[in-house]
Design an enzyme around this catalytic site. Structure first.
Site, PDB file in Angstrom:
ATOM      1  N   LYS A 209       0.970  -1.157  -0.102  1.00  0.00           N
ATOM      2  CA  LYS A 209       0.217   0.002   0.093  1.00  0.00           C
ATOM      3  C   LYS A 209       0.670   1.227  -0.126  1.00  0.00           C
ATOM      4  CE  LYS A 209      -2.834   3.084   0.608  1.00  0.00           C
ATOM      5  NZ  LYS A 209      -4.257   3.549   0.112  1.00  0.00           N
ATOM      6  N   CYS A 263      -3.021  11.317   1.834  1.00  0.00           N
ATOM      7  CA  CYS A 263      -2.408   9.835   1.424  1.00  0.00           C
ATOM      8  C   CYS A 263      -1.036   9.937   0.708  1.00  0.00           C
ATOM      9  CB  CYS A 263      -3.322   8.986   0.373  1.00  0.00           C
ATOM     10  SG  CYS A 263      -5.007   9.008   1.298  1.00  0.00           S
TER      11      CYS A 263
HETATM   12  N1  SAJ Z   1      -1.657  15.044  -8.747  1.00  0.00           N
HETATM   13  C1  SAJ Z   1      -0.757  15.834  -9.498  1.00  0.00           C
HETATM   14  N2  SAJ Z   1      -0.630  15.459 -10.676  1.00  0.00           N
HETATM   15  C2  SAJ Z   1      -1.120  14.187 -11.200  1.00  0.00           C
HETATM   16  C3  SAJ Z   1      -1.898  13.458 -10.351  1.00  0.00           C
HETATM   17  C4  SAJ Z   1      -2.076  14.018  -8.903  1.00  0.00           C
HETATM   18  O1  SAJ Z   1      -0.376  16.978  -9.174  1.00  0.00           O
HETATM   19  O2  SAJ Z   1      -0.781  13.825 -12.399  1.00  0.00           O
HETATM   20  C5  SAJ Z   1      -1.967  15.615  -7.319  1.00  0.00           C
HETATM   21  C6  SAJ Z   1      -3.490  15.894  -7.001  1.00  0.00           C
HETATM   22  O3  SAJ Z   1      -3.875  17.099  -7.427  1.00  0.00           O
HETATM   23  C7  SAJ Z   1      -3.539  15.620  -5.580  1.00  0.00           C
HETATM   24  C8  SAJ Z   1      -2.629  14.776  -5.318  1.00  0.00           C
HETATM   25  O4  SAJ Z   1      -1.303  14.577  -6.479  1.00  0.00           O
HETATM   26  O5  SAJ Z   1      -2.986  17.046  -4.945  1.00  0.00           O
HETATM   27  C9  SAJ Z   1      -2.971  13.479  -5.085  1.00  0.00           C
HETATM   28  O6  SAJ Z   1      -4.344  13.059  -5.671  1.00  0.00           O
HETATM   29  P1  SAJ Z   1      -4.381  11.782  -6.586  1.00  0.00           P
HETATM   30  O7  SAJ Z   1      -5.648  11.709  -7.247  1.00  0.00           O
HETATM   31  O8  SAJ Z   1      -3.228  10.849  -7.101  1.00  0.00           O
HETATM   32  O9  SAJ Z   1      -4.605  10.367  -5.130  1.00  0.00           O
HETATM   33  P2  SAJ Z   1      -5.301  10.551  -3.945  1.00  0.00           P
HETATM   34  O10 SAJ Z   1      -4.704  11.137  -2.831  1.00  0.00           O
HETATM   35  O11 SAJ Z   1      -6.714  11.357  -3.985  1.00  0.00           O
HETATM   36  O12 SAJ Z   1      -5.675   9.083  -3.821  1.00  0.00           O
HETATM   37  C10 SAJ Z   1      -4.351   8.231  -3.574  1.00  0.00           C
HETATM   38  C11 SAJ Z   1      -4.907   7.010  -4.582  1.00  0.00           C
HETATM   39  N3  SAJ Z   1      -3.358   6.253  -4.823  1.00  0.00           N
HETATM   40  C12 SAJ Z   1      -2.921   5.945  -5.927  1.00  0.00           C
HETATM   41  O13 SAJ Z   1      -3.435   6.333  -6.916  1.00  0.00           O
HETATM   42  C13 SAJ Z   1      -1.698   4.929  -6.042  1.00  0.00           C
HETATM   43  C14 SAJ Z   1      -5.885   6.119  -4.234  1.00  0.00           C
HETATM   44  O14 SAJ Z   1      -5.892   5.149  -5.022  1.00  0.00           O
HETATM   45  C15 SAJ Z   1      -5.543   5.592  -2.536  1.00  0.00           C
HETATM   46  O15 SAJ Z   1      -6.486   4.992  -2.313  1.00  0.00           O
HETATM   47  C16 SAJ Z   1      -5.589   6.816  -1.884  1.00  0.00           C
HETATM   48  O16 SAJ Z   1      -4.457   7.720  -2.324  1.00  0.00           O
HETATM   49  C17 SAJ Z   1      -5.209   6.570  -0.353  1.00  0.00           C
HETATM   50  O17 SAJ Z   1      -6.091   6.629   0.642  1.00  0.00           O
HETATM   51  O18 SAJ Z   1      -4.264   5.977  -0.023  1.00  0.00           O
END
Ligand code: SAJ
Length: 407
Positions: A209, A263
């Site tokens: 995870k 996360c």
């Molecule tokens: N972000 C970027 N650029 C990108 C993608 C995301 O800047 O290309 C930023 C987002 O704006 C945000 C952060 O990253 O600030 C995180 O967003 P996210 O959509 O990537 O992830 P979370 O935090 O909403 O959810 C993640 C997910 N993990 C993965 O995709 C590996 C989700 O599947 C998990 O269940 C969750 O963390 C968790 O609870 O751990």
């Protein structure tokens, strides 16, 4: 069907408890907040997630989901409480397992032989073993040692914004302290999970995870680092990434104002804490992503003259959610206010500013912001901001951290 007690009714515990209840299981949801308990028992929700209100209402109306502030006896206990970190003065981040420990100890009076205890919270390696140690210590204290308890780590992997879909359709990992525990956990999740469920030991499940979120963090850091390089070299990072991604084996993510949420900005530190000498890339990625808000603040300050009115478009930690926790956009808006700038905030998903901005920024509509601001900082790629054109921003300075305007 075995009954459940789910501890923690937040973003993970509430959907999980509700889906089990709608599948006919008797579920007691436990939360330390009396107001959360009251809200859920009245069939309403305290967090925003598409369709979660419908699921929770159905679960409560079925009579299978009840919320309370104290646990009770059940066949299976699921721990879904927060696992934040504590930042120390020397820059180290140490996992804070106090919520997991408190939840574990709280179930001691109610567990019985054969019960399965599942840790769903994202946790450092070794936490499931600690849960066993804490629970056994508490049982000894109560004078009722119990043999035959089963322990497993079954991390959630659902994406905020599409949690209900992913809850059902994501593959799952069940890591047991014993194979029997992993198998029993698999049988439980198979009652609603339509994807594959993989069995392993608890430590591998814990690191899996953390690895998933660290992987995403490292990849976002790569995109953010590219944006810094492009700023320096006066190259459009969005065009650069679009073109590089035309290579069949290149898939660069999108830069932004930093990485937020509870996360991805947290979990990689659990790996760094456990293996500091080895986790060099993971640590650097965290540092790159954590430094991005400061870069944006510097860009805005350089663009904003005296008497500038700065409109921050978006405060949430990512697109189309209302969650402002650990949001780089909020951090940036707060720094701009600290710098004495007049800050307008546009966040269509909330009705009030977070504490750190109260009295220091004004929550306004997009129309209002466009009319009043001299500098526009686009911080979140909400659907509400899609379609913004350069013509609409004529005469204003634009810092578009998400590459939205005019695309
Ligand atoms: N972000 C970027 N650029 C990108 C993608 C995301 O800047 O290309 C930023 C987002 O704006 C945000 C952060 O990253 O600030 C995180 O967003 P996210 O959509 O990537 O992830 P979370 O935090 O909403 O959810 C993640 C997910 N993990 C993965 O995709 C590996 C989700 O599947 C998990 O269940 C969750 O963390 C968790 O609870 O751990």
């Amino acid at each position: 069907m075995p009954s459940l007690c789910v501890l923690g009714l937040g973003y993970i515990g509430l959907p999980t408890a509700s889906i089990f209840a709608t599948k006919g299981r008797r579920v007691l949801g436990v939360d330390v907040s009396a107001s959360v308990v009251e809200t859920i028992n009245s069939g309403r929700i305290h967090i925003q997630e598409p369709d979660l209100d419908v699921l929770v209402r159905a679960a409560v109306q079925s009579g299978n989901l009840k919320a309370a502030t104290n646990p009770a006896a059940a066949d299976i206990f699921i721990l879904a409480v927060p696992t934040p970190f504590i930042a120390s003065a020397d820059g180290a981040r140490v996992p804070d397992l106090s919520f997991v420990e408190a939840a574990t100890r709280s179930i001691a009076p109610f567990v019985a032989a054969g019960n399965l205890i599942i840790l769903e919270s994202t946790s450092p390696v070794g936490t499931t073993e600690k849960v066993k140690v804490w629970l056994e210590a508490e049982l000894t204290k109560l004078g009722r040692p119990i043999d035959g308890l089963l322990f497993a780590h079954c991390p959630e992997r659902i994406l905020p914004g599409q949690m209900l879909k992913e809850l059902v359709s994501n593959d799952r990992i069940c890591g047991g302290l014993t194979p029997a525990a992993a198998e029993k956990a698999r049988d439980l999740y198979a009652s609603f999970c339509t994807a594959q469920i993989f069995l392993t030991d608890a430590r591998t499940a814990e690191l899996a995870k953390l690895t998933e979120n660290a992987y995403r963090d490292v990849n976002i850091a790569f995109a953010n680092e590219l944006s810094l390089i492009c700023d320096k070299l006066a190259i459009d990072v969005w065009e650069l990434i679009r073109l590089a991604n035309r290579h069949p084996r290149v898939k660069i993510l999108q830069p932004g104002p930093g990485v937020g949420g509870h996360c991805i900005a947290v979990d990689p530190w659990f790996i760094v804490d456990a293996a500091p000498a080895e986790a060099r890339l993971i640590r650097t990625a965290r540092e790159v992503n954590d430094s991005k808000p400061h870069h944006v603040v510097a860009q805005v300050r350089a663009a904003a003259g005296q008497d500038a009115v700065v409109a921050c478009l978006g405060l949430a930690f990512k697109a189309n959610v209302d969650d402002l926790r650990e949001s780089p956009a909020v951090e940036i808006a707060a720094h701009l206010a600290d710098a004495g700038l007049k800050v307008l905030a546009v966040e269509p998903h909330v009705t009030a500013l977070p504490k750190s901005l109260q009295g220091r920024a004004e929550l306004v509509s997009l129309t209002d912001a466009l009319a009043r601001a001299t500098v526009i900082v686009l911080l979140v790629d909400h659907r509400a901001f899609a379609g913004l054109t350069l013509a609409q921003l004529k005469g204003k300075k634009l810092i578009d951290t998400r590459g939205v305007v005019g695309r």
